[in-house]
Scaffold this active site. Structure first.
Site, mmCIF file in Angstrom:
data_model
loop_
_atom_site.group_PDB
_atom_site.id
_atom_site.type_symbol
_atom_site.label_atom_id
_atom_site.label_comp_id
_atom_site.label_asym_id
_atom_site.label_seq_id
_atom_site.Cartn_x
_atom_site.Cartn_y
_atom_site.Cartn_z
ATOM 1 N N GLU A 177 0.936 -1.157 -0.148
ATOM 2 C CA GLU A 177 0.183 0.267 0.085
ATOM 3 C C GLU A 177 0.689 1.273 0.004
ATOM 4 O O GLU A 177 1.929 1.247 0.829
ATOM 5 C CB GLU A 177 -1.039 0.055 1.384
ATOM 6 C CG GLU A 177 -1.768 -0.597 1.589
ATOM 7 C CD GLU A 177 -2.514 -0.919 2.933
ATOM 8 O OE1 GLU A 177 -2.368 0.070 3.623
ATOM 9 O OE2 GLU A 177 -2.988 -1.925 3.270
ATOM 10 N N GLU B 60 -5.227 8.457 11.047
ATOM 11 C CA GLU B 60 -3.867 8.126 11.270
ATOM 12 C C GLU B 60 -3.542 8.610 12.799
ATOM 13 O O GLU B 60 -3.818 9.719 13.335
ATOM 14 C CB GLU B 60 -2.856 8.781 10.477
ATOM 15 C CG GLU B 60 -3.326 8.792 8.923
ATOM 16 C CD GLU B 60 -3.485 7.604 8.479
ATOM 17 O OE1 GLU B 60 -3.134 6.453 8.975
ATOM 18 O OE2 GLU B 60 -4.017 7.188 7.272
#
Lengths: 270, 429
Positions: free
Chosen positions: A45, A56
């Site tokens: 990814e 995140e």
């Protein structure tokens, strides 16, 4: 079967790795991707940085900031991807606004068309639940890309059915609530989530908090088809003097850990 | 299920982990707020009255009316407990969280007004509370940080980015993604995923419901114009909501003709959303900076913080760092309903720059004896500039009081030669 699903099923237990493109530069990312590919990553990814990464934790937030400061743009990202030759299929992970703004009007199709042209095999969007994914799903179907959905510890009932019926490539099983980031232990939520997903015939890969070979072992033992590792790799990029070599070694450790999970004796039934 | 969008704006663009919570909230919104289940709305109104001090007055501004040669009325939300309109929403959401069985409250804050309102409501209703506030805002809004702590809330400074509202929202969403099962996120404006934009608007619309009754009682007709400042847009939509249907449109009158009945032409109320023009409306794409917060006037469509709306963003889709002398307007997004009403032509977006807002701050302080929040001062800056276009009867929402802004105003006034600043040495020995 899509290229991504094949990569997971044929390499089961699969190792899926994440790095942020452009951290600290796109040239470095190129070297890191090759290192991970050599180290045994089965899918890679690549994060396309967005200024507001709400899913995140601090580690990937910092990586995204470094990538944005280095001037990473969607165009330079796609140029890099188009030049990369790897065994492992590549996916892009980014936030929905980046996908919408790629063309001249807010519309996901131009991004998907360009992603397919650059050779990407799939897309993961952390802020796009299945309910809002219609237009992107359609574009992905048209260009033959997988749209990977995240399944959270809080996902259940009808929504779980709906998500799993639309999932292509694999189901990204979020190991715990919260944001991305390396953790000391595998959470108990992982076992519960995998048990809930057992009946669905879609490969399951577990991410959020995975950092060591023994985590990979435990997750594969619990019934996953793959493990996803991101923040632990970002730590290497941020701290190591020899990041490419260390990334390759880390990939080997994780892949070996995952393989151990397959050979391990079945855990005793209660 | 309630509609999650306003035309193409709105929606629920949130991480999967939050979707069940957003849907749980949607269900609670429909039951408790829309249907008054268990008497929720009755308790809310009662607490707004007894704890909050509602209704707030609608006051004729005598000297401003003289100055502009037209009738100017002030909706005095600065007199609500806490000194700003923010309590309407904070009290509603903290009470709703209690009805939902949540155990903990989190909120973001920009100027600190939403944070203080949430901290007050959480203390009032006995809920533990944590507030996320950008580090820049912590520095420019110290008094509000102290107030939140006095009410027992924990204040977490957010260092990321320029340390303003946008970063505070990011960090609150991250907390929520971790604690979603026990925690309610009291979002401070009409932004975020559905049902927040509608729910916050409904809690704030008490402003326009009261105004509509009060102006009718005092003047006997509806205003020609209603003016409110706009950052995220909660005081804006609260001040506009009950007037949105007061619109003379071609469509409506032809429908009336075909029914054969002669009806009174509907009174038309013009709605002005005053954004922060900052220091300039130009955008510095290379630096990722928009030295303003004029999202409705200059923004483009995209997805931020859970909703499709107008945004200050680069061509690539990176969100710009916004600017305003007023922390509460300093935001690169805006409520999806306002984006919709602007596109539909129902709300007119206008903007006032830092300097005109500061002048308006001083003008209202010396002419009317009301020290407004810097956010609010933008609305009065527009009144000064455009009063001739606003008709004979104008309502301006005084969304908050300016005690929190005195330090900023001192600094910014010293830098400039402001015509409306008092000549006396305000802060001298």
């Amino acid at each position: 079967m899509s290229g991504i699903e094949t990569a997971i099923r044929e390499n089961n237990p699969a190792l899926i790795t994440y790095v942020t493109a452009g951290d600290p530069s796109l040239e470095d990312t190129e070297a890191y991707v090759h290192a991970l590919d050599r180290g045994g990553a089965d899918l890679i990814e690549l994060g396309l940085p967005f200024s507001e990464p709400i899913a995140e934790g601090p580690t990937i937030q910092a990586a995204i900031n470094r990538a944005l400061e280095a001037g990473t743009t969607p165009e330079s990202f796609f140029d890099l991807v188009a030049d990369l030759e790897t065994e492992a299929p590549l996916l892009v992970m980014t936030y929905y606004n980046m996908i919408l703004q790629y063309g001249s009007e807010p519309d996901p199709e131009p991004f998907v068309e360009r992603a397919a042209g650059a050779g990407l095999a799939g897309i993961i969007v952390p802020d796009l639940p299945a309910e809002e994914a219609g237009p992107l799903r359609e574009a992905c179907d048209e260009y033959g890309l997988d749209l990977v959905f995240i399944v959270a510890p809080t996902t259940g009932g009808e929504r779980l059915d709906r998500i799993m019926s639309r999932a292509t490539g694999f189901a990204y099983v979020q190991a715990r609530l919260g944001t991305t980031g390396a953790r000391a232990n595998v959470s108990s939520a992982t076992h519960e989530s995998l048990a809930r997903l057992e009946e669905y015939d879609v490969p399951k890969a577990v991410g959020f908090g995975v950092s060591k070979g023994e985590h990979a072992t435990e997750i594969i033992e619990a019934g996953a088809d793959g493990v996803i590792v991101g923040s632990a790799l970002i730590d290497i990029i941020a701290e190591s003097d020899t990041p490419a070599a260390d990334l390759e070694a880390k990939a080997r450790e994780l892949k070996a850990g995952a393989l151990e999970g397959v050979d391990a004796p079945e855990p005793e039934q209660p | 299920m309630s509609e999650s969008t306003f035309g193409s704006y709105g929606g629920q663009y949130v991480p999967e982990a939050l979707m069940p919570a957003v849907q749980e909230l949607e269900d609670a919104y429909e039951r408790y707020v829309l249907e008054n289940e268990d008497g929720f709305m009755d308790e809310f109104r009662e607490r707004l009255r007894d704890f909050g001090g509602r209704p707030t007055p609608l006051q004729r501004a005598e000297r401003l009316s003289d100055r502009y040669g037209r009738e100017v009325y002030l909706k005095r939300e600065d007199l609500l407990h806490g000194g700003a309109h923010k309590l309407n929403n904070a009290l509603g959401q903290v009470l709703l969280a209690k009805y939902m069985g949540k155990e903990r409250i989190i909120a973001e804050t920009g100027a600190g007004q939403h944070g203080t309102a949430t901290a007050m409501a959480a203390a009032h209703l006995d809920m533990p509370c944590e507030i996320y506030m950008g580090a820049t805002d912590v520095n420019r809004q110290r008094p509000n940080v102290y107030r939140m702590r006095m009410n027992g809330a924990k204040v977490n400074p957010v260092e990321a980015g320029r340390g303003t509202l946008k970063e505070a929202i990011n960090e609150t969403m991250r907390d929520w993604a971790t604690t979603v099962e026990t925690t309610h996120y009291v979002i401070g404006s009409i932004v975020g995923p559905h049902p927040f934009p509608k729910m916050v608007r409904d809690f704030q619309s008490v402003i326009s419901e009261e105004t509509r009754e009060q102006i009718d009682e005092q003047v006997g007709r509806l205003p020609d114009s209603v003016v409110a400042c706009a950052g995220g847009g909660s005081n804006t939509m609260g001040t506009f909501h009950a007037f949105v249907d007061d619109e003379r449109s071609a469509k409506r009158s032809s429908a009336d003709d075909s029914s054969g009945e002669q009806r009174e032409p509907r009174e038309h109320v013009s709605l002005y959303a005053v954004e922060a023009g900052g220091s300039s409306l130009a955008i510095d794409e290379a630096e990722g900076l928009a030295p303003n917060s004029a999202t409705l006037s200059t923004g483009t469509d995209g997805v931020l913080h859970g909703a499709m709306t107008k945004l200050l963003q680069s061509d690539d889709g990176q969100i710009m760092e916004s600017h305003s002398v007023s922390a509460g307007l300093d935001y690169a997004g805006v409520g999806p309903e306002l984006s919709y009403l602007v596109d539909a032509g129902r709300v007119t977006p206008v903007n006032v720059d830092d300097e005109d807002a500061l002048n308006a701050f001083h003008r209202l302080s010396t002419l009317e004896g009301i020290i407004p929040a810097l956010e609010t001062a933008h609305a009065f800056g527009y009144l000064e500039r455009a009063h001739e276009d606003l008709g004979e009867l104008i309502v301006v929402n005084v969304s908050g009081r300016g005690d929190k802004d005195l330090e900023t105003v001192l600094e910014e006034t010293e830098k400039r030669d402001l015509e409306a600043a008092p000549e006396i040495e305000v802060f001298g020995p």
